[in-house]
Design a protein around this motif. Structure first.
Motif, PDB file in Angstrom:
ATOM      1  N   LEU A 193       4.340 -10.080  -4.860  1.00  0.00           N
ATOM      2  CA  LEU A 193       3.983  -8.889  -4.081  1.00  0.00           C
ATOM      3  C   LEU A 193       4.654  -7.636  -4.655  1.00  0.00           C
ATOM      4  O   LEU A 193       4.026  -6.567  -4.725  1.00  0.00           O
ATOM      5  CB  LEU A 193       4.383  -9.084  -2.620  1.00  0.00           C
ATOM      6  CG  LEU A 193       3.474  -9.987  -1.786  1.00  0.00           C
ATOM      7  CD1 LEU A 193       4.106 -10.285  -0.437  1.00  0.00           C
ATOM      8  CD2 LEU A 193       2.108  -9.333  -1.588  1.00  0.00           C
ATOM      9  N   LEU A 194       5.906  -7.747  -5.059  1.00  0.00           N
ATOM     10  CA  LEU A 194       6.574  -6.582  -5.634  1.00  0.00           C
ATOM     11  C   LEU A 194       5.995  -6.222  -6.989  1.00  0.00           C
ATOM     12  O   LEU A 194       5.918  -5.025  -7.330  1.00  0.00           O
ATOM     13  CB  LEU A 194       8.081  -6.833  -5.729  1.00  0.00           C
ATOM     14  CG  LEU A 194       8.882  -6.168  -4.598  1.00  0.00           C
ATOM     15  CD1 LEU A 194       8.541  -6.819  -3.266  1.00  0.00           C
ATOM     16  CD2 LEU A 194      10.370  -6.238  -4.850  1.00  0.00           C
ATOM     17  N   GLN A 195       5.580  -7.204  -7.768  1.00  0.00           N
ATOM     18  CA  GLN A 195       4.898  -6.880  -9.017  1.00  0.00           C
ATOM     19  C   GLN A 195       3.585  -6.159  -8.749  1.00  0.00           C
ATOM     20  O   GLN A 195       3.232  -5.200  -9.439  1.00  0.00           O
ATOM     21  CB  GLN A 195       4.635  -8.158  -9.823  1.00  0.00           C
ATOM     22  CG  GLN A 195       5.821  -8.629 -10.639  1.00  0.00           C
ATOM     23  CD  GLN A 195       5.472  -9.815 -11.516  1.00  0.00           C
ATOM     24  OE1 GLN A 195       4.823 -10.754 -11.064  1.00  0.00           O
ATOM     25  NE2 GLN A 195       5.890  -9.791 -12.759  1.00  0.00           N
ATOM     26  N   GLN A 196       2.857  -6.623  -7.737  1.00  0.00           N
ATOM     27  CA  GLN A 196       1.607  -5.955  -7.372  1.00  0.00           C
ATOM     28  C   GLN A 196       1.875  -4.523  -6.917  1.00  0.00           C
ATOM     29  O   GLN A 196       1.127  -3.601  -7.245  1.00  0.00           O
ATOM     30  CB  GLN A 196       0.918  -6.758  -6.263  1.00  0.00           C
ATOM     31  CG  GLN A 196      -0.452  -6.237  -5.854  1.00  0.00           C
ATOM     32  CD  GLN A 196      -1.524  -6.579  -6.857  1.00  0.00           C
ATOM     33  OE1 GLN A 196      -1.261  -7.305  -7.809  1.00  0.00           O
ATOM     34  NE2 GLN A 196      -2.709  -6.048  -6.681  1.00  0.00           N
ATOM     35  N   MET A 197       2.944  -4.325  -6.172  1.00  0.00           N
ATOM     36  CA  MET A 197       3.300  -2.990  -5.703  1.00  0.00           C
ATOM     37  C   MET A 197       3.672  -2.085  -6.877  1.00  0.00           C
ATOM     38  O   MET A 197       3.244  -0.929  -6.952  1.00  0.00           O
ATOM     39  CB  MET A 197       4.465  -3.085  -4.719  1.00  0.00           C
ATOM     40  CG  MET A 197       4.919  -1.763  -4.129  1.00  0.00           C
ATOM     41  SD  MET A 197       6.217  -1.975  -2.888  1.00  0.00           S
ATOM     42  CE  MET A 197       7.569  -2.512  -3.929  1.00  0.00           C
ATOM     43  N   LYS A 198       4.460  -2.609  -7.807  1.00  0.00           N
ATOM     44  CA  LYS A 198       4.816  -1.835  -8.996  1.00  0.00           C
ATOM     45  C   LYS A 198       3.583  -1.447  -9.795  1.00  0.00           C
ATOM     46  O   LYS A 198       3.452  -0.312 -10.265  1.00  0.00           O
ATOM     47  CB  LYS A 198       5.761  -2.662  -9.866  1.00  0.00           C
ATOM     48  CG  LYS A 198       7.198  -2.664  -9.421  1.00  0.00           C
ATOM     49  CD  LYS A 198       7.880  -1.363  -9.844  1.00  0.00           C
ATOM     50  CE  LYS A 198       9.376  -1.481  -9.847  1.00  0.00           C
ATOM     51  NZ  LYS A 198      10.040  -0.226 -10.263  1.00  0.00           N
TER      52      LYS A 198
ATOM     53  N   LYS B 132       0.475  -1.230  -8.728  1.00  0.00           N
ATOM     54  CA  LYS B 132      -0.413  -0.358  -7.957  1.00  0.00           C
ATOM     55  C   LYS B 132       0.050   1.089  -8.008  1.00  0.00           C
ATOM     56  O   LYS B 132      -0.772   2.016  -8.054  1.00  0.00           O
ATOM     57  CB  LYS B 132      -0.478  -0.839  -6.504  1.00  0.00           C
ATOM     58  CG  LYS B 132      -1.540  -0.157  -5.657  1.00  0.00           C
ATOM     59  CD  LYS B 132      -1.551  -0.745  -4.268  1.00  0.00           C
ATOM     60  CE  LYS B 132      -2.703  -0.198  -3.454  1.00  0.00           C
ATOM     61  NZ  LYS B 132      -4.020  -0.662  -3.920  1.00  0.00           N
ATOM     62  N   HIS B 133       1.356   1.299  -8.022  1.00  0.00           N
ATOM     63  CA  HIS B 133       1.898   2.663  -7.996  1.00  0.00           C
ATOM     64  C   HIS B 133       2.411   3.106  -9.363  1.00  0.00           C
ATOM     65  O   HIS B 133       3.143   4.096  -9.456  1.00  0.00           O
ATOM     66  CB  HIS B 133       3.021   2.753  -6.963  1.00  0.00           C
ATOM     67  CG  HIS B 133       2.576   2.462  -5.565  1.00  0.00           C
ATOM     68  ND1 HIS B 133       1.968   3.411  -4.759  1.00  0.00           N
ATOM     69  CD2 HIS B 133       2.623   1.308  -4.838  1.00  0.00           C
ATOM     70  CE1 HIS B 133       1.682   2.864  -3.592  1.00  0.00           C
ATOM     71  NE2 HIS B 133       2.065   1.598  -3.609  1.00  0.00           N
ATOM     72  N   SER B 134       2.039   2.379 -10.405  1.00  0.00           N
ATOM     73  CA  SER B 134       2.486   2.735 -11.748  1.00  0.00           C
ATOM     74  C   SER B 134       1.739   3.970 -12.243  1.00  0.00           C
ATOM     75  O   SER B 134       0.579   4.207 -11.897  1.00  0.00           O
ATOM     76  CB  SER B 134       2.259   1.559 -12.705  1.00  0.00           C
ATOM     77  OG  SER B 134       2.512   1.946 -14.032  1.00  0.00           O
ATOM     78  N   ASP B 135       2.418   4.746 -13.079  1.00  0.00           N
ATOM     79  CA  ASP B 135       1.777   5.912 -13.672  1.00  0.00           C
ATOM     80  C   ASP B 135       1.112   5.584 -15.008  1.00  0.00           C
ATOM     81  O   ASP B 135       0.603   6.470 -15.692  1.00  0.00           O
ATOM     82  CB  ASP B 135       2.799   7.044 -13.871  1.00  0.00           C
ATOM     83  CG  ASP B 135       3.990   6.593 -14.721  1.00  0.00           C
ATOM     84  OD1 ASP B 135       4.049   5.390 -15.062  1.00  0.00           O
ATOM     85  OD2 ASP B 135       4.856   7.434 -15.028  1.00  0.00           O
TER      86      ASP B 135
ATOM     87  N   GLU C  60       0.825  -1.215   0.000  1.00  0.00           N
ATOM     88  CA  GLU C  60       0.000   0.000   0.000  1.00  0.00           C
ATOM     89  C   GLU C  60       0.855   1.260   0.000  1.00  0.00           C
ATOM     90  O   GLU C  60       0.528   2.237  -0.673  1.00  0.00           O
ATOM     91  CB  GLU C  60      -0.938  -0.008   1.205  1.00  0.00           C
ATOM     92  CG  GLU C  60      -1.863  -1.214   1.258  1.00  0.00           C
ATOM     93  CD  GLU C  60      -2.687  -1.369  -0.006  1.00  0.00           C
ATOM     94  OE1 GLU C  60      -3.131  -0.358  -0.558  1.00  0.00           O
ATOM     95  OE2 GLU C  60      -2.884  -2.516  -0.447  1.00  0.00           O
ATOM     96  N   THR C  61       1.954   1.269   0.745  1.00  0.00           N
ATOM     97  CA  THR C  61       2.825   2.454   0.775  1.00  0.00           C
ATOM     98  C   THR C  61       3.902   2.406  -0.289  1.00  0.00           C
ATOM     99  O   THR C  61       4.599   3.394  -0.511  1.00  0.00           O
ATOM    100  CB  THR C  61       3.485   2.589   2.159  1.00  0.00           C
ATOM    101  OG1 THR C  61       4.289   1.432   2.413  1.00  0.00           O
ATOM    102  CG2 THR C  61       2.425   2.731   3.240  1.00  0.00           C
ATOM    103  N   GLY C  62       4.082   1.257  -0.937  1.00  0.00           N
ATOM    104  CA  GLY C  62       5.082   1.151  -1.997  1.00  0.00           C
ATOM    105  C   GLY C  62       6.499   1.095  -1.492  1.00  0.00           C
ATOM    106  O   GLY C  62       7.404   1.659  -2.107  1.00  0.00           O
TER     107      GLY C  62
END
Length: 1149
Positions: free
Chosen positions: A381-386, A388-391, A315-317
């Motif tokens: 999880l890191l792919q999901q984080m990437k 989620k915070h992708s532009d 959630e916080t990246g």
């Protein structure tokens, strides 16, 4: 009619018709089949002089039939097909020969009834009754004909059947009036409806009368309820229109029910929105919370092993590094500073993380996880984080869950969470990935007795409990008890379009739907998906019938783009997934049942998989041609004792004796994708805690690359030349005895319309095959020339005949194969699931200027271990190209053996080094996975889509620096690796530039005699280099030993294919590391040529090859100052073979 004639063979395939005529082996043999290109038309096939001639028979507006003839030939029309055949049986009527010997239709033997379901406790059957029917059968009455007698028996049997079924249901909750009405219909009126059908009235008037009587109170009830609901809706939303009138003229019952349903849904949605807004909750579909997850890892520092805690906060990246679980934060990395994850193949639980430091440098850290599943969960999880915070506004990768379950006509248990969490046996997900929801869920069921709405409610509630996301139903389709349901995340609802549904019956006489398939297809932005759920014929001995079921489904399932009419469903979709109870069994004697169970308990699954019918049939290329299936590591999913998984029940008592159902892998998931697209199977297994059926639910999850609706990011004022696609030197080798002319049709979503080629020139090839050469090139104009769009597209090829417009083979070519230069290609041709030939040629691609953006699936790579690199250097010398070439043929390697998906997609045509074969060649003939032991000579042909491969950059072709190559291209700089033996690579002097290195002692005589045992193949040098200005002679750049990385591969076998051309800052090689090559004078580097320098191609960042960014001034020091560039060992014998008589260079120290 044709269907009653012995020479009419229905909808058999063209290849099957040719086989039947070849067996007849007499001139004048003929048969009639349905046309594959035009519905309602026929194809007349005639054998003459060992060739098959096909004539198309077309109906006109008056439904009269005629043989299609050339211009100027008079046409004769016939009312029935029999008259046409009789007319052309005479000599000299215009055909190649008259119709003399009809090939009889081999009537399909009456199919035995399917295996009976398990006995269910039901009330005793009612004794026979004498029902009053419209036409009774009495002993003293004579019937007019046998047909009438048969009709009476059928109708009486129909009445008995439904009455018996009615007795099996609990009718205590039905009103007495309704029950009497239903019984009366089954006793009397159903036979009257049957008579109406025989007389031509298909409306079933008495059934309609029954339904209207049962629903007579529904109209008044709806009218009484409507005002209340309407008032409630107005309170919840003042903006709604006054609504629905309560006047008696509201409309039919169906209309009112539909409006009632809409009102209920509107009230529920409005109330939910108001309540969620009041408490500040958005429903969970936009920001579903994934809790932080902590991983314990080991690290090596200065030779000492220590433990660290990696805390992933999606959630916080952030990824937080701590020395202890409850200790303070040591440091953290934000999502934009984590550049790449590189998995080790040699150590399955090792992961290298590349991060950006404060000084614009990259730093690599190695971490050892508890096991490979933990490492996989961390990567997900890191792919999901990437993501989620992708532009990025649109995704370029999604995950798909696919489940199949034969429910055994029983209700599911209250908890089926483990199925959707991929828990149980086999390749499963780690607990750390439980909170990561998939983007699309596809669930196929068989023997499903639930209603569609009831089953959909169960699926939605289960997914809501697991993910806290209200998934949206996309489609649900049912054929009898076979069902497929598709759900997607709410944010994808607007990205999904063109939803299609279809079904095919393959039960007895292909008329009953107890066996068959249902399918759903749709577009996800610019990517097409197809899903097929099938339930094939059961029984260990009915393998051939199952193969026929598959072919029928493949041919008649109507999904996807209707413009792709020449292609079956295996070519209509970027990704096609096939799931279901395929019913293929373990082919072993029934006496081996106890041994099979013992083998399963010992988890020696490979000993049984070699006897799996589906594995054997795929290896024999009879079904699922070019499909893929993940390795099976779970126990057989059939036939368990219900309510326990402790034992298999493999015997069943029947009237004819004991029937054996050996434990088998009946429930499967396979897939087939276009070449050079990204698709990775992340899990494949079965559950262990769902036991209401005799089958286990099976799950499979996939990581799939998708394309967006393209919007160019380039300068709109840039007026580049339009793009172009050119096919040249095309040759098709077809397995046919037809005597006809052929042309090519090119189809693609990047073309405005399909394109036809000129007619080809036929040449005899081998017995039973024909070689067709298309001399004139075919030029295609894409609608968009931007490389980011065009390189993700594919061209579908269909080789069609000119006389009947039927396809003789279809294939697919990825435009990415011609990304760097004009490229040779070779692809298989298939038709209706059979291999029908091969197609090869040359493709040239012209795009506008532009650069490609990095894809999410390129974030995780797999690095090849050093042992595989050393193995790559061992080659076998074979003169397979003739004496003039002296080529060395390398072992054929699969693209999955190459570890970087950015570079690889398909195998080189000759299977060897690019230096040792014609440049720019590739094909689909990739080596398959190793077959399970015991299959012997069966070689399962790999699919053209063999890809856990990224479509970003591919290097299956060798960039040719001829007039077709693009100037200014250069290969990517890769990370440094040294040979396993620890010795520096041997160098050779180049006669063009003179000696540059220090003297080195000669190698042992043994090494000189057998250089191939420990040396690696010379790689293609970079296209241009940077040289020191103060040197009198520019040094020749040396090739590097490259490290390859990729998304999720299975093999660790290396490859000799070269990486693509990307823009990197040129590195000056050190004199101590530069040798001389014994080869002809190479072209001057780009910077040494006269004229303006070409602008290099651009590529997304790659952080595997350097510890610094390209713009950083710091360089590692070599002996003479310039940055060091290690060289790849060079084989002397390669140079001696390639250039006879070339002078040997002096080795350097």
């Amino acid at each position: 009619m044709a269907t009653f004639q012995p020479w009419y063979h229905g909808n058999i395939t063209r290849s099957r018709a040719e086989d039947l005529l070849s067996k007849a082996a007499m001139d004048g043999s003929f048969l009639l089949r349905g046309s594959e290109s035009i519905p309602g038309a026929y194809a007349l096939c005639v054998l003459f002089q060992n060739c098959v001639y096909t004539y198309r028979i077309l109906p006109n507006e008056e439904r009269k039939l005629s043989v299609q003839a050339s211009e100027g030939v008079p046409i004769r029309f016939f009312s029935v097909i029999g008259d046409l055949v009789e007319y052309y049986s005479k000599e000299n009527m215009g055909l190649v020969t008259n119709l003399q010997f009809p090939v009889p239709n081999e009537e399909e033997r009456a199919e035995e009834p399917e295996d009976e379901p398990e006995p269910i406790n039901i009330p005793p059957q009612l004794p026979p009754r004498n029902f009053t029917t419209a036409i009774s059968v009495t002993e003293g009455r004579e019937v007019s004909s046998e047909a009438a007698k048969g009709t009476e028996i059928v109708r009486s049997s129909l009445s008995d059947t439904f009455l018996q079924r009615l007795q099996n249901f609990d009718t205590s909750n039905l009103s007495e009036e309704h029950l009497k009405s239903i019984q009366e219909y089954f006793w009397v009126n159903i036979n009257t409806d049957a008579e109406q059908v025989l007389s031509g009235n298909f409306n079933l008037p008495l059934l309609k009368k029954l339904i209207m009587g049962l629903c007579k109170n529904l109209n008044s009830e709806i009218s009484r309820t409507m005002p209340t609901l309407e008032c409630l809706q107005k309170v919840m939303d003042q903006q709604l229109s006054p609504g629905i009138s309560t006047d008696a003229s509201l409309g039919s019952i169906c209309s009112k029910v539909g409006e009632l349903h809409s009102l209920l849904l509107a009230i529920e949605d409005k109330t939910r929105s108001a309540v969620f807004e009041s408490v500040g909750y958005d429903g969970g579909h936009r920001n579903s919370m994934i809790p932080p997850v902590t991983f314990e890892v080991k690290v090596d520092s200065l030779g000492l092993t220590g433990k660290l805690q990696l805390k992933v906060d999606v959630e916080t990246g952030k990824v937080i590094v701590k020395k202890s679980k409850d200790g303070p934060e040591d440091k953290f990395y934000t999502h934009n500073k984590i550049l790449q994850l590189i998995k080790s193949q040699k150590v399955p639980n090792k992961l290298m993380i590349t991060v950006e430091t404060e000084k614009e440098k990259t730093q690599k850290k190695d971490y050892i996880f508890a096991d490979s599943k933990k490492r996989e969960g961390f990567c997900q999880l890191l792919q999901q984080m990437k993501n989620k915070h992708s532009d990025k506004s649109e995704p370029d990768m999604i995950t798909i869950f696919i489940g199949t379950w034969n429910m055994g006509n029983a209700n599911p248990p209250s908890q089926i969470n483990s199925w959707f969490l991929s828990k149980g046996q086999g390749k499963t997900r780690d607990d750390t990935a439980d909170y990561i929801p998939h983007d699309i869920y596809v669930i196929g069921t068989q023997e499903d007795q639930l209603g569609e709405r009831e089953w959909m409610d169960i699926l939605k509630s289960t997914l809501k409990n697991i993910t806290n996301i209200p998934f949206k139903p996309i489609a649900i389709h049912t054929l009898w008890n076979i069902r497929i349901a598709v759900l997607a995340r709410p944010e994808h609802e607007n990205r999904i379009s063109h939803v299609c549904q279809s079904s095919v019956k393959t039960g007895i006489a292909n008329a009953l739907g107890n066996k068959g398939a249902v399918g759903v297809s749709f577009m996800f932005n610019g990517t097409s998906f197809g899903f097929v759920n099938s339930h094939l014929t059961s029984g260990s001995e009915k393998k051939i019938r199952r193969n026929q079921n598959y072919m029928s489904i493949l041919r008649f399932l109507n999904l996807g783009d209707k413009k792709l009419n020449p292609f079956d469903i295996t070519h209509r979709f970027t990704h096609l997934f096939w799931l279901g109870d395929l019913n293929y069994r373990i082919e072993m004697p029934s006496t081996e049942a106890e041994n099979i169970v013992t083998t399963i308990k010992q988890q020696q699954h490979q000993d049984l998989l070699c006897k799996d019918q589906l594995t054997i049939e795929r290896a024999d290329r009879k079904v699922f041609l070019y499909f893929e299936e993940e390795d099976i590591t779970f126990a057989p999913t059939y036939r368990y004792e219900r309510h326990t998984h402790e034992r298999y029940v493999y015997t069943k008592a029947k009237a004819t004796g004991t029937k054996y159902n050996l434990p088998s892998w009946c429930d499967r998931v396979l897939w087939k994708s276009y070449p050079m697209v990204h698709v990775v199977c992340q899990s494949y297994g079965c559950t262990s805690d769902i036991m209401t059926s005799d089958h286990c639910p099976v799950f499979a999850t996939f990581e799939v690359g998708v394309t967006s609706q393209f919007v160019s990011k380039n300068d709109p004022d840039n007026t580049d030349a339009p793009g172009g696609i050119k096919f040249m030197n095309c040759v098709a080798i077809l397995k046919t005895k037809s005597k006809t002319r052929f042309f090519i049709e090119f189809h693609s979503s990047c073309l405005e319309n399909f394109v036809k080629s000129t007619e080809g020139e036929n040449k005899e090839h081998q017995e039973g095959s024909l070689k067709v050469r298309f001399g004139a090139p075919s030029e295609l104009t894409p609608i968009i020339s931007d490389p980011e769009y065009l390189l993700d597209q594919h061209i579908l090829i269909s080789v069609k005949s000119t006389d009947c417009d039927e396809s003789y083979g279809e294939g697919c070519v990825a435009l990415r194969t011609a990304e760097f230069c004009t490229t040779d290609f070779s692809i298989p041709l298939t038709h209706h699931g059979e291999h029908t030939g091969d197609f090869n040629g040359t493709i040239q691609l012209r795009t506008s200027k532009g650069k490609q953006r990095e894809k999410l699936y390129d974030f995780v790579k797999i690095e090849r271990d050093d042992a595989a690199v050393q193995k790559l250097g061992t080659v076998m010398r074979e003169s397979t190209w003739g004496p003039d070439h002296g080529a060395v043929k390398l072992p054929h390697l699969s693209p999955t053996d190459i570890s970087n998906p950015s570079y690889m997609g398909v195998g080189l045509k000759a299977g060897g080094s690019p230096d040792l074969q014609p440049p720019g060649s590739w094909n689909y003939d990739q080596p398959p996975k190793q077959s399970p032991p015991g299959i012997g000579g069966h070689s399962d042909p790999p699919p053209p889509s063999r890809s856990p491969l990224s479509p970003k950059k591919t290097g299956q072709t060798v960039p040719s620096h001829s007039q077709t190559g693009k100037p200014g291209e250069h290969f990517s700089q890769q990370s440094v690796q040294t040979p396993d033996d620890g010795k520096p690579p041997e160098m050779f002097d180049n006669p063009l530039y003179g000696s540059m290195g220090h003297k080195q002692k000669a190698r042992d005589r043994k090494d000189q005699d057998a250089p191939w045992a420990n040396r690696k193949v010379l790689a293609i040098p970079d296209a241009h280099f940077s040289f020191p200005k103060n040197q009198e002679e520019p040094p020749f750049p040396t090739p590097r030993i490259r490290s390859f990385t990729c998304s999720e591969t299975k093999g660790a076998t290396p490859s000799t294919l070269q990486p693509p051309c990307i823009a990197k800052k040129p590195v000056v090689p050190s004199r101590s590391d530069v040798g001389m090559l014994t080869c002809p004078r190479p072209p001057l580097p780009a910077k040494s040529r006269a004229g303006p320098a070409e602008s290099p191609l651009t590529k997304p960042r790659d952080y595997r090859d350097s510890s610094e960014f390209p713009n950083n001034k710091g360089k590692p020091r070599g002996i003479d100052g310039p940055p060091m560039r290690p060289s790849q060992p060079v084989s002397k014998e390669v140079n001696q073979e390639a250039v006879p008589g070339a002078k040997k260079g002096r080795p350097v120290r």
